[in-house]
Design a protein around this motif. Structure first.
Motif, PDB file in Angstrom:
ATOM      1  N   ALA A   3       0.735  -1.221  -0.116  1.00 46.63           N
ATOM      2  CA  ALA A   3       0.430   0.330  -0.217  1.00 46.63           C
ATOM      3  C   ALA A   3       0.856   1.167   0.066  1.00 46.63           C
ATOM      4  CB  ALA A   3      -0.512   0.485   0.947  1.00 46.63           C
ATOM      5  N   GLY A   4       1.602   1.154   0.271  1.00 49.16           N
ATOM      6  CA  GLY A   4       2.528   2.470   0.726  1.00 49.16           C
ATOM      7  C   GLY A   4       3.598   2.774  -0.723  1.00 49.16           C
ATOM      8  N   MET A  24     -11.517  -8.195   4.412  1.00 48.84           N
ATOM      9  CA  MET A  24     -11.882  -7.236   2.449  1.00 48.84           C
ATOM     10  C   MET A  24     -13.123  -7.076   1.959  1.00 48.84           C
ATOM     11  SD  MET A  24      -9.595  -9.182  -0.688  1.00 48.84           S
ATOM     12  CE  MET A  24      -8.615  -9.463  -0.066  1.00 48.84           C
ATOM     13  N   LEU A  25     -13.903  -7.922   2.238  1.00 45.82           N
ATOM     14  CA  LEU A  25     -15.099  -7.327   2.333  1.00 45.82           C
ATOM     15  C   LEU A  25     -15.847  -6.468   2.530  1.00 45.82           C
ATOM     16  CD1 LEU A  25     -17.878  -8.375   0.820  1.00 45.82           C
ATOM     17  CD2 LEU A  25     -18.732  -9.673   2.944  1.00 45.82           C
ATOM     18  N   ILE A  26     -15.648  -5.644   3.564  1.00 42.97           N
ATOM     19  CA  ILE A  26     -16.142  -4.672   4.339  1.00 42.97           C
ATOM     20  C   ILE A  26     -15.443  -3.709   3.847  1.00 42.97           C
ATOM     21  CG2 ILE A  26     -15.613  -3.333   6.712  1.00 42.97           C
ATOM     22  CD1 ILE A  26     -15.897  -6.667   8.298  1.00 42.97           C
ATOM     23  N   VAL A  27     -13.915  -3.580   3.422  1.00 40.34           N
ATOM     24  CA  VAL A  27     -13.829  -2.226   2.641  1.00 40.34           C
ATOM     25  C   VAL A  27     -13.795  -2.246   1.263  1.00 40.34           C
ATOM     26  CG1 VAL A  27     -11.425  -1.935   1.856  1.00 40.34           C
ATOM     27  CG2 VAL A  27     -11.218  -3.169   4.144  1.00 40.34           C
ATOM     28  N   SER A  28     -14.217  -3.699   0.914  1.00 39.77           N
ATOM     29  CA  SER A  28     -14.662  -3.096  -0.337  1.00 39.77           C
ATOM     30  C   SER A  28     -16.274  -3.097  -0.371  1.00 39.77           C
ATOM     31  CB  SER A  28     -14.877  -4.401  -0.822  1.00 39.77           C
ATOM     32  OG  SER A  28     -13.845  -5.292  -1.304  1.00 39.77           O
ATOM     33  N   LEU A  52     -12.343  -3.284  -5.202  1.00 42.70           N
ATOM     34  CA  LEU A  52     -12.267  -3.342  -6.235  1.00 42.70           C
ATOM     35  C   LEU A  52     -10.370  -3.843  -6.947  1.00 42.70           C
ATOM     36  CD1 LEU A  52     -15.064  -1.531  -8.524  1.00 42.70           C
ATOM     37  CD2 LEU A  52     -15.185  -4.149  -8.222  1.00 42.70           C
ATOM     38  N   THR A  53     -10.478  -2.899  -6.230  1.00 43.42           N
ATOM     39  CA  THR A  53      -8.464  -3.028  -6.980  1.00 43.42           C
ATOM     40  C   THR A  53      -8.236  -4.169  -5.868  1.00 43.42           C
ATOM     41  OG1 THR A  53      -8.792  -0.629  -7.077  1.00 43.42           O
ATOM     42  CG2 THR A  53      -6.477  -1.793  -6.419  1.00 43.42           C
ATOM     43  N   LEU A  54      -8.260  -4.483  -4.983  1.00 40.74           N
ATOM     44  CA  LEU A  54      -7.860  -5.115  -4.320  1.00 40.74           C
ATOM     45  C   LEU A  54      -8.137  -7.019  -4.441  1.00 40.74           C
ATOM     46  CD1 LEU A  54      -9.126  -4.298  -0.204  1.00 40.74           C
ATOM     47  CD2 LEU A  54      -6.594  -4.321  -1.409  1.00 40.74           C
ATOM     48  N   LEU A  59      -5.344  -9.503  -6.452  1.00 42.47           N
ATOM     49  CA  LEU A  59      -5.290 -10.391  -5.660  1.00 42.47           C
ATOM     50  C   LEU A  59      -5.887 -11.620  -6.503  1.00 42.47           C
ATOM     51  CD1 LEU A  59      -5.740 -13.200  -3.571  1.00 42.47           C
ATOM     52  CD2 LEU A  59      -8.014 -12.636  -3.292  1.00 42.47           C
ATOM     53  N   VAL A  60      -6.914 -11.793  -8.335  1.00 42.61           N
ATOM     54  CA  VAL A  60      -6.692 -12.361  -8.870  1.00 42.61           C
ATOM     55  C   VAL A  60      -5.713 -12.276 -10.032  1.00 42.61           C
ATOM     56  CG1 VAL A  60      -7.720 -12.520 -11.224  1.00 42.61           C
ATOM     57  CG2 VAL A  60      -9.336 -12.181  -9.184  1.00 42.61           C
TER      58      VAL A  60
END
Length: 472
Positions: free
Chosen positions: A31-32, A436-440, A448-450, A454-455
């Motif tokens: 992230a940084g 991750m779901l909560i962030v999404s 969507l970026t995460l 991941l994909v």
């Protein structure tokens, strides 16, 4: 419990904590690397805007030009006619009242060939003191970069993603910093002796932890202007309650129509609220009975309604347009956000159609009315000084993070990112997926970026040996 059992439990606890630490560090690292350049851009352009606005005024709207004060000023109708005299075919858009008797009035006009011009006029002699193209200065260049990187909508989306990852940086950074064996005070005291990387790390950690809450507030207030999280989620559900207009006719346009080329001229809480329309007998007492509805009588109404010092009057636009009196801290009209007010007046009858004060905003609207001027360093000189130091700290955090990574990389592995390794036997992976779901859901573009990363990691990076080594 036996001593051996207690020792085993402590060892397991330390091992579990270490694995979580490594996982947080890996998230913080990636992230940084993504956020650092954008954080530097936002900090530098933010400082430019604050300092230019304080010393020179935003495109001159601060009205710092002084004129000799006389006994009697010309009528505003006469002043507006003089402001138009050198611009054939131009129309009046807005009048900005001088903040003091010895300052110029400023008229914003729309020229026939397009574009808008600001005309500073001596209210006593009618002399045009200065003219300039609106939104065409250094402040405005910095503002545009700060808002969309000069890329328009794509830039807005990129910055929204960067701000969302900035929140991930805050959460993971606080987890790694959180005192486990030292006191809170000791954890906020940097070590200034030792190897360069250790000193940088100590300063990075302590400054980051100390300013984490402030950074979070800056990111959230900035994201509230963005096109997806701000406009579609937060602002759409927090706009001014439309039922306040139920007794007046409504226009097909919202307050956002009063903005100019992406620059925000209307309060955040009102942008998505429909404008009232002129042309009915509705409304409450406004201009005095028998008076014609002119700029002079609208300004006199503003005086009676409590508009003091600098404020702005927008001229009616079209057959159903309204006179709009506005004074808000976001536009540098005043330093007290709790005194923000917007009033719409019927252009034919002079009746007040809507009178909106700070108290009428929703909770989110009130929060933004306070946080935006604080974000912009407009509330006081101390606010400006703190924000300037904060921006410098953000530049340091970004540069020191990259420097620590560079110093940590082994010389023989220059072709690799050398990211912190994924811990083996990572527990509670389902909790991580839930996070991750909560962030999404909270920040759709970040989610969507995460998911995309991941994909890519599973389907591309992990399957190509060269890429797998590069991102290891």
């Amino acid at each position: 419990m036996s001593l051996s059992t207690a020792s085993t439990d402590a060892t397991l606890s330390r091992g579990l904590d270490r694995r979580f630490y490594l996982a947080a560090w890996r998230w913080h690292f990636y992230a940084g690397l993504f956020v650092a350049p954008f954080m530097i851009i936002l900090a530098i352009t933010g400082m430019m805007m604050m300092l230019i606005g304080y010393f020179d005024g935003r495109e001159g709207e601060k009205i710092t030009i002084s004129v000799p004060q006389a006994a009697q000023a010309l009528s505003l109708e006469d002043q507006s006619a003089l402001a138009l005299q050198d611009f054939p075919g131009a129309t009046l858009v807005e009048w900005i009242k001088a903040p003091a008797p010895d300052r110029v009035n400023v008229f914003r006009i729309k020229q026939a060939e397009g574009g808008q011009t600001m005309v500073a006029l001596d209210p006593y002699t009618g002399e045009i003191v200065e003219t300039w193209r609106r939104r065409d200065g250094w402040y405005d260049l910095a503002d545009t970069i700060h808002g969309d990187l000069l890329l328009g909508t794509p830039g807005d989306r990129i910055l929204e993603i960067a701000a969302g990852f900035g929140i991930i940086l805050i959460l993971t950074g606080l987890y790694m910093w959180w005192p486990r064996e030292r006191s809170l005070l000791a954890s906020l005291t940097p070590f200034l002796r030792g190897p360069t990387r250790e000193v940088l790390k100590s300063l990075h950690v302590t400054i980051g932890a100390a300013l984490s809450i402030v950074l979070l507030l800056f990111l959230l207030s900035g994201m509230s202007w963005t096109g997806v999280w701000g406009s579609k989620l937060v602002q759409a559900w927090s706009t001014f309650p439309a039922q306040k207009w139920d007794n007046v006719p409504l226009s097909d346009e919202t307050h956002a129509a009063m903005n100019h080329e992406g620059h925000k001229d209307m309060p955040w809480a009102l942008e998505q609220t429909p404008l009232p329309a002129s042309g009915s007998d509705l409304g409450t007492a406004g201009t005095l009975e028998g008076e014609p509805v002119t700029l002079d009588t609208i300004a006199a109404l503003g005086d009676r309604l409590g508009f003091t010092s600098r404020y702005r009057i927008a001229f009616p636009k079209g057959a159903t347009g309204v006179w709009t009196l506005n004074q808000d801290t976001m536009s540098a009209d005043a330093e007290n956000p709790f005194a923000d007010k917007t009033v719409h007046v019927d252009q034919y009858t002079g009746k007040v159609l809507v009178d909106v004060r700070f108290a009428d905003y929703s909770l989110a609207g009130k929060t933004m009315a306070v946080s935006v001027p604080l974000h912009m360093g407009l509330v006081s000189v101390w606010n400006l000084a703190f924000n300037t130091l904060f921006c410098l700290a953000m530049v340091f955090l970004s540069l020191s993070g990259v420097a620590m990574w560079w110093l940590r990389r082994p010389k023989k592995m220059a072709a690799r990112l050398f990211a912190p390794q994924v811990p083996a036997d990572m527990p509670h992976w389902k909790n991580a997926m839930l996070l991750m779901l909560i962030v999404s859901l909270a920040f759709p573009l970040v989610g969507l970026t995460l998911i995309s990363l991941l994909v890519l990691d599973v389907l591309v990076f992990a399957r190509i040996p060269g890429l797998r080594r590069l991102y290891a």
